[in-house]
Design an enzyme around this catalytic site. Structure first.
Site, PDB file in Angstrom:
ATOM      1  N   CYS A   1      23.434  17.042  36.581  1.00 42.90           N
ATOM      2  CA  CYS A   1      22.067  17.513  36.824  1.00 42.90           C
ATOM      3  C   CYS A   1      21.984  19.002  37.150  1.00 42.90           C
ATOM      4  O   CYS A   1      20.889  19.579  37.104  1.00 42.90           O
ATOM      5  CB  CYS A   1      21.418  16.690  37.929  1.00 42.90           C
ATOM      6  SG  CYS A   1      22.471  16.451  39.366  1.00 42.90           S
TER       7      CYS A   1
ATOM      8  N   HIS B   1      16.698  20.515  42.034  1.00 41.02           N
ATOM      9  CA  HIS B   1      17.860  21.350  42.314  1.00 41.02           C
ATOM     10  C   HIS B   1      17.539  22.808  42.003  1.00 41.02           C
ATOM     11  O   HIS B   1      16.875  23.114  40.999  1.00 41.02           O
ATOM     12  CB  HIS B   1      19.054  20.937  41.445  1.00 41.02           C
ATOM     13  CG  HIS B   1      19.629  19.595  41.782  1.00 41.02           C
ATOM     14  ND1 HIS B   1      19.319  18.899  42.924  1.00 41.02           N
ATOM     15  CD2 HIS B   1      20.542  18.824  41.104  1.00 41.02           C
ATOM     16  CE1 HIS B   1      19.990  17.756  42.947  1.00 41.02           C
ATOM     17  NE2 HIS B   1      20.730  17.695  41.857  1.00 41.02           N
TER      18      HIS B   1
END
Length: 331
Positions: A130, A237
């Site tokens: 990710c 993120h």
């Protein structure tokens, strides 16, 4: 047109739930869906595409042999046990786990970066970590034009990337309830430790980011280093990326190049405090970039701030985009 059947393995987890949401939004030419999860979730009902579906238990005797495509969002142990069975049945699998990412015979795909690799599958395609996905979406056009010499990653990763129990640790932290997922409290804290430590002092998460970047960009000798940090943010993120190029550039040209790159959004107006944040990017599929500035400590360097929704583009959306490419090839 053929009637395609799609399975989602791990359909009730965080990434699995997000995968169902993305599938509903994108309305792919799939005629039948099958949802698998552990025995704990088997028998539960989910509403999808306006219809009620029953979650099936994932077991060797319970796998539908007529499935055309399978999206795996259940972790490496499940992938190791069940992907061979799906492949033997003739299914094409898109796997979110880390198990096969560095296998030389398995394409590691980000559709904005290396869509041609979709056609090279042998029944299995891996989707990257990710943090790697949004990074390479930004790095690829820059590498094509200026040739990257070195990359330094510093990541600020949300707790949703570690699953439901990690999210609960953050919620419970304010109540001073001891964490169950993390070794130390995540509430009001930053933890420079994602996945297990290796003998080198790096973590597995850091090495995933390093090695996957090299594989996707087809730059096996690219100099890359990383420090990955878990932060008390629920979702999305963020990454500080320092890049050194082989060739000179103008900052305005960098900005224009990124503005014209697929699924990249430039939010970079510091005079008005415009830059991407986890809060503003939550729920988006694009990769957001800001704080674009020259690194004056080296001749040809820049700093970027990159933010992406880790459950969407960092996981579910990237897998569904790969499925879209597969379906295009079948039509």
């Amino acid at each position: 047109m053929k009637n395609f059947k799609l399975a989602v393995v791990g359909a009730t987890g965080m990434v699995g739930n997000q995968t169902l949401e993305v599938l509903e939004e994108r309305k792919l030419p799939i005629s039948e869906y099958v949802f698998y999860a552990s025995s704990r979730s088997a028998g539960k009902k989910v509403t999808f595409m306006g219809k009620e579906h029953t979650i099936r238990e994932l077991s060797k005797d319970n796998i539908d042999p007529s499935i055309d495509f399978a999206l795996f969002a259940a972790g490496s142990d499940i992938s190791k046990e069940y992907i061979p069975i799906f492949k033997e049945n003739g299914s094409v699998i898109i796997d979110k786990s880390s198990l096969f990412r560095m296998d030389k015979d398995v394409p590691l795909v980000v559709p904005e970066v290396n869509p041609e690799e979709v056609l090279n599958h042998k029944g299995l395609i891996a989707t990257p970590n990710c943090t790697t996905i949004p990074a390479v979406v930004v790095l690829k056009p820059l590498d094509d034009k200026y040739k990257i010499k070195r990359v330094i990653y510093s990541t600020y990763q949300a707790v949703s990337g570690a699953g439901v129990s990690a999210v609960e640790d953050l919620k419970n932290g304010e109540k001073e309830i001891a964490p169950k997922n993390f070794s130390v409290p995540i509430y009001s804290n930053c933890i420079p430790h994602i996945d297990s430590f290796l003998d080198t002092g790096y973590t597995k998460e850091e090495m995933k980011t390093i090695n996957e970047t090299r594989k996707i960009l087809k730059r096996p000798d690219l100099k890359v280093t990383a420090t990955t940090v878990r932060v008390p943010v629920f979702n999305c993120h963020s990454e500080s990326i320092n890049i050194e190029f082989e060739n000179d550039f103008e900052i305005d040209d960098i900005r224009k190049l990124l503005e014209n790159s697929p699924n990249v959004v430039v939010h970079d107006d510091i005079s008005n405090n415009v830059y991407p944040t986890a809060f503003s990017v939550n729920g988006k599929d694009e990769t957001y970039v800001g704080r674009i500035r020259r690194d004056e400590s080296i001749p040809y360097g820049i700093n970027l701030w990159v933010v992406s929704d880790n459950l969407r583009k960092g996981a579910a959306t990237n897998a569904v985009q790969i499925l879209e490419k597969l379906l295009e090839n079948h039509n």
